[in-house]
Design an enzyme around this catalytic site. Structure first.
Site, PDB file in Angstrom:
ATOM      1  N   ALA A  61       0.853  -1.193   0.000  1.00 36.57           N
ATOM      2  CA  ALA A  61       0.000   0.000   0.000  1.00 36.57           C
ATOM      3  C   ALA A  61       0.881   1.233   0.000  1.00 36.57           C
ATOM      4  O   ALA A  61       2.026   1.185   0.467  1.00 36.57           O
ATOM      5  CB  ALA A  61      -0.880  -0.012   1.244  1.00 36.57           C
ATOM      6  N   GLY A 100       0.804  -5.151   1.010  1.00 36.40           N
ATOM      7  CA  GLY A 100      -0.315  -5.260   0.073  1.00 36.40           C
ATOM      8  C   GLY A 100       0.101  -5.897  -1.242  1.00 36.40           C
ATOM      9  O   GLY A 100      -0.731  -6.508  -1.929  1.00 36.40           O
ATOM     10  N   GLU A 103      -0.104  -9.469  -0.600  1.00 36.27           N
ATOM     11  CA  GLU A 103      -1.532  -9.804  -0.443  1.00 36.27           C
ATOM     12  C   GLU A 103      -2.229  -9.881  -1.801  1.00 36.27           C
ATOM     13  O   GLU A 103      -3.075 -10.751  -2.028  1.00 36.27           O
ATOM     14  CB  GLU A 103      -2.213  -8.774   0.463  1.00 36.27           C
ATOM     15  CG  GLU A 103      -1.722  -8.881   1.907  1.00 36.27           C
ATOM     16  CD  GLU A 103      -2.274  -7.786   2.783  1.00 36.27           C
ATOM     17  OE1 GLU A 103      -1.951  -6.612   2.527  1.00 36.27           O
ATOM     18  OE2 GLU A 103      -3.031  -8.096   3.722  1.00 36.27           O
ATOM     19  N   GLU A 137       3.939  -5.142   7.485  1.00 30.22           N
ATOM     20  CA  GLU A 137       3.031  -4.137   8.056  1.00 30.22           C
ATOM     21  C   GLU A 137       3.281  -3.895   9.535  1.00 30.22           C
ATOM     22  O   GLU A 137       3.145  -2.786  10.043  1.00 30.22           O
ATOM     23  CB  GLU A 137       1.562  -4.558   7.857  1.00 30.22           C
ATOM     24  CG  GLU A 137       1.039  -4.395   6.441  1.00 30.22           C
ATOM     25  CD  GLU A 137       1.345  -5.565   5.522  1.00 30.22           C
ATOM     26  OE1 GLU A 137       2.226  -6.381   5.862  1.00 30.22           O
ATOM     27  OE2 GLU A 137       0.708  -5.664   4.460  1.00 30.22           O
TER      28      GLU A 137
END
Ligand SMILES: CC(C)(COP(=O)(O)OP(=O)(O)OC[C@H]1O[C@@H](n2cnc3c(N)ncnc32)[C@H](O)[C@@H]1OP(=O)(O)O)[C@@H](O)C(=O)NCCC(=O)NCCSC(=O)C[C@@H](O)CCCCCCCCCCCCC(=O)O
Length: 732
Positions: A61, A100, A103, A137
């Site tokens: 992200a 992300g 992910e 994260e």
């Protein structure tokens, strides 16, 4: 953005485009959503490949978006739609797939990654990888909230997923393949291989490829696994909330159906997302990178200064620091000349250094060229090196002599560096023929382990000299921070104020246990007194003696005053009792034997403090943890502002990096300057003024000019402090 095109007739190729790391900004997410829709709607397209431009899959992200109003399509439904697609979707992973980014890859039906080369070494096959994968994260105060906590345990099992998610560590493609994150690795062009693979799986059933439909592999003792994990994360980063939430989220994956697990992931993320810790860690992510963009008050800068090549370096003095520096240089691939004039010390070093290197190589899975180091008792051996790091005993007369000799022996363009922790770099430079080639390289013990390096530029240091030391530090895997020359530079200068307050608190009624508990609960791995016992009380004592401060023959009021300011002789008195800390088995605490590690409360010390207070007419009072924190930390922060004001550090990020990497400041509190911003500058000023009123004989409790000016300017956020500092400097 994301680029979409059809390749090889029937493969929809989606390329993420957001340099430098293809972070999933709003426009990239929109691009993915649009491209996936297009690919799935095109009858000619039978399968899809997702990749990133410029050899990077995706860095996750966009962290910069977290501080702003979020817009664009959210990640969770975007990844859900990819997984639910009725055409195979293949992730082609080059470079990084982090957060992300991973992910997103976990939402794809297949994952293929790049692995650079296969190397045979001592009959062991190792893959030298380019790609790194991970869910970091937690290091940003968050958890992988785009399904990472739910898909990864379903794919690779709960124990392995717990390890990756709670540590945030990156794994190589080889390890990812072994863990089962990847389906395939290739040495060839990853996108080409992924396209061919996508063609080969066209039309195959995707039933067994959607990770959200998997169940976690059953485990016999889930409760104890999670209890252990919780204990581990709590002791690894005291007070940090994200690792705890990560454990809770993985537990949800292990115990709940996918949809409920996703709800739990979302709920836990909501508690982290706006937390002070997440703000601190995200600030620190960028701060670490900002320190590389150094500048000095004379106008030298990282982007206009050319570092010199350093192939061969020398270390002078093979005590503890010199040995560590030798190891760090050799590990960075340099050829090293290690010089020690004392035969016994040299002999010991020739045994110790190779075994330190060996241990390092085993830990890091690397190899070391054994003859990259040559040892000598003769300073003449450094005649042809590009750079010297002096690490002799902390004595100015001795260092002066070494620098005078080096200036004669070395090539005229050799960089001469000193590892002094507080002595005057300008003075040492003045002993040489080329003062512009002299800088400080202040390592922290153990020098081959600790990440911090203070690069100390003097008045006459050339930009090239600073750039060379900064670059060498980076090559050694250090976080190099450029600071100006002053007593103690940035780190130790601030530390002095912190230590003084801790001593004063003991005089006023606190105990080492109380002070240490407050600091450890704040998040330091060790309180100030346990830390002093570990590093040795005699170190500071020697410095104070050299400065003419440690005079315990003084009596009455003059015993506690030096140069018109309050002074505590407590540390000096302890040293006179032979209590040097762990090494003597006695210090602020007692240990079971000299060299013992477990600190125990010492009744002798408490008696000693009682007698000391009685002798000086000090009436002990009750001191709470808040006062301990405010007195110790705010005075340290105040000195930090003074350092910024004087231009010794260019920005608050430099000070924060120094404290996190060199002094154990808890990373989830961002560093001392960020902490001041979080607490509120007005409050810091108000508390300092209050304590100064109560202790007028401690001038350093008076708020610094810069701190007051920032408050007068409406307490701007930390990223705007440089403007206030700049304005001040331009008025000078
Ligand atoms: C990728 C790297 C390994 C590359 O390293 P390298 O050394 O090559 O380069 P640099 O590190 O120097 O980086 C170059 C440059 O790029 C910047 N940068 C790097 N990564 C990012 C990034 N992810 N975003 C932005 N910028 C990035 C870097 O700063 C450099 O620029 P600078 O100007 O500073 O020099 C390395 O860069 C790296 O490790 N990057 C970070 C990787 C990472 O940590 N990724 C994870 C990101 S977090 C994430 O992915 C979260 C996901 O799980 C998604 C979660 C869903 C979020 C949904 C939000 C829900 C909110 C719910 C709560 C709301 C409640 C309510 O309000 O009610």
């Amino acid at each position: 953005m994301a680029q979409y095109r059809r390749v090889s007739g029937s493969v929809g190729l989606i390329t993420l485009q957001n340099p430098p790391v293809n972070a999933l900004s709003a426009s990239v997410r929109q691009g993915i959503v649009d491209s996936v829709k297009r690919a799935l709607g095109d009858q000619k397209v039978k399968s899809v490949v997702i990749c990133g431009q410029n050899g990077v899959f995706c860095g996750g992200a966009d962290i910069r978006e977290f501080g702003r109003q979020m817009s664009g399509p959210p990640l969770v439904p975007m990844i859900h739609d990819i997984e639910a697609a009725n055409k195979p979707v293949v992730a082609a992973i080059e470079g990084s797939a982090l957060g992300g980014g991973l992910e997103l890859a976990l939402g794809c039906h297949y994952r293929i990654s790049h692995s650079k080369a296969v190397v045979y070494h001592c009959f062991i096959m190792t893959m030298s990888d380019q790609a790194k994968l991970g869910l970091p994260e937690v290091t940003l105060g968050l958890l992988p909230a785009a399904g990472g906590t739910q898909r990864l345990p379903r794919l690779i099992g709960v124990p392995a997923a717990l390890n990756l998610i709670t540590t945030g560590r990156h794994v190589t493609a080889a390890e990812a393949l072994q863990l089962g994150i990847l389906d395939h690795v290739t040495e060839h062009n990853t996108v080409d291989v992924a396209v061919k693979f996508a063609l080969s799986v066209t039309g195959e059933s995707l039933d067994g490829r959607r990770i959200s439909s998997f169940s976690c592999a059953p485990l016999s003792d889930l409760d104890s696994l999670f209890e252990e994990a919780m204990l581990k994360v709590r002791s690894a980063a005291r007070g940090a909330i994200a690792p705890v939430a990560c454990v809770q989220a993985v537990r949800a994956a292990a115990t709940l159906p996918y949809a409920q697990g996703m709800e739990r992931e979302k709920e836990l993320m909501a508690t982290l997302f706006h937390s002070g810790q997440a703000r601190a860690l995200q600030y620190f992510f960028f701060a670490q990178r900002a320190v590389g963009r150094w500048s000095t008050p004379s106008g030298a800068r990282w982007d206009t200064s050319q570092p010199r090549p350093v192939r061969k370096a020398a270390v002078i003095g093979l005590g503890t620091m010199g040995r560590g520096i030798t190891v760090a240089l050799a590990q960075a691939g340099l050829s090293v000349v290690a010089v020690e004039t004392h035969a016994k010390q040299l002999m010991e070093a020739t045994k110790a250094v190779p075994s330190m290197l060996k241990r390092g190589a085993v830990r890091g899975g690397t190899t070391i060229e054994p003859d990259s180091i040559t040892y000598s008792q003769n300073l003449q051996a450094v005649a042809d090196v590009d750079l010297v790091i002096e690490a002799v005993f902390e004595d100015m007369a001795l260092k002066e002599k070494v620098f005078q000799q080096l200036s004669i022996i070395c090539k005229p363009d050799t960089l001469l560096c000193t590892n002094t922790s507080s002595l005057d770099v300008d003075h040492l430079a003045s002993q040489t023929r080329h003062p512009e080639l002299v800088v400080g390289m202040h390592f922290f013990a153990p020098a081959h382990v600790m990440k911090l390096l203070e690069v100390v530029y003097g008045r006459r240091s050339s930009p090239a000299a600073v750039a060379t030391a900064m670059q060498l530090g980076k090559k050694m895997g250090k976080v190099s921070v450029a600071v100006g020359n002053c007593r103690g530079f940035a780190g130790n200068r601030m530390l002095k104020r912190y230590l003084e307050q801790a001593f004063f608190l003991l005089e006023e009624g606190a105990t080492p246990e109380l002070v240490d508990r407050a600091l450890e609960e704040f998040g330091f791995p060790m309180g100030v007194f346990r830390m002093s016992d570990l590093s040795g009380l005699d170190v500071g004592w020697r410095v104070r003696k050299a400065d003419g401060l440690a005079d315990t023959s003084l009596t009455g009021t003059s015993a506690r005053v030096r140069q018109g300011c309050r002074y505590s002789p407590l540390g000096d008195l302890l040293c006179e009792h032979g209590r040097f800390g762990q090494k003597t088995g006695r210090g602020w605490y007692q240990y079971d034997k000299p060299g013992g590690r477990v600190a125990k409360s010492d009744p002798w010390l408490h008696n000693f403090l009682d007698e000391y207070r009685a002798r000086h007419g000090l009436v002990p009072r009750c001191i709470d943890q808040q006062e301990v924190l405010e007195r110790c930390l705010f005075v340290l922060i105040n000195e930090g502002f003074q350092i910024l004001e004087e231009g010794i550090a260019a920005g608050p990020e430099d000070i924060d990096a120094i404290y996190v990497f060199g002094y154990g400041w808890p990373r989830h509190r961002g560093g001392p300057m960020f902490y001041a911003d979080m607490v509120g500058l007005e409050r810091v000023v108000e508390r300092l003024e209050r304590y100064h009123q109560a202790h007028p004989d401690v001038p350093y409790l008076q708020p610094s000019g810069l701190l007051r000016r920032l408050v007068a300017n409406g307490s701007p956020p930390i990223h705007k402090w440089r403007n206030v500092i700049k304005n001040r400097n331009s008025q000078l």
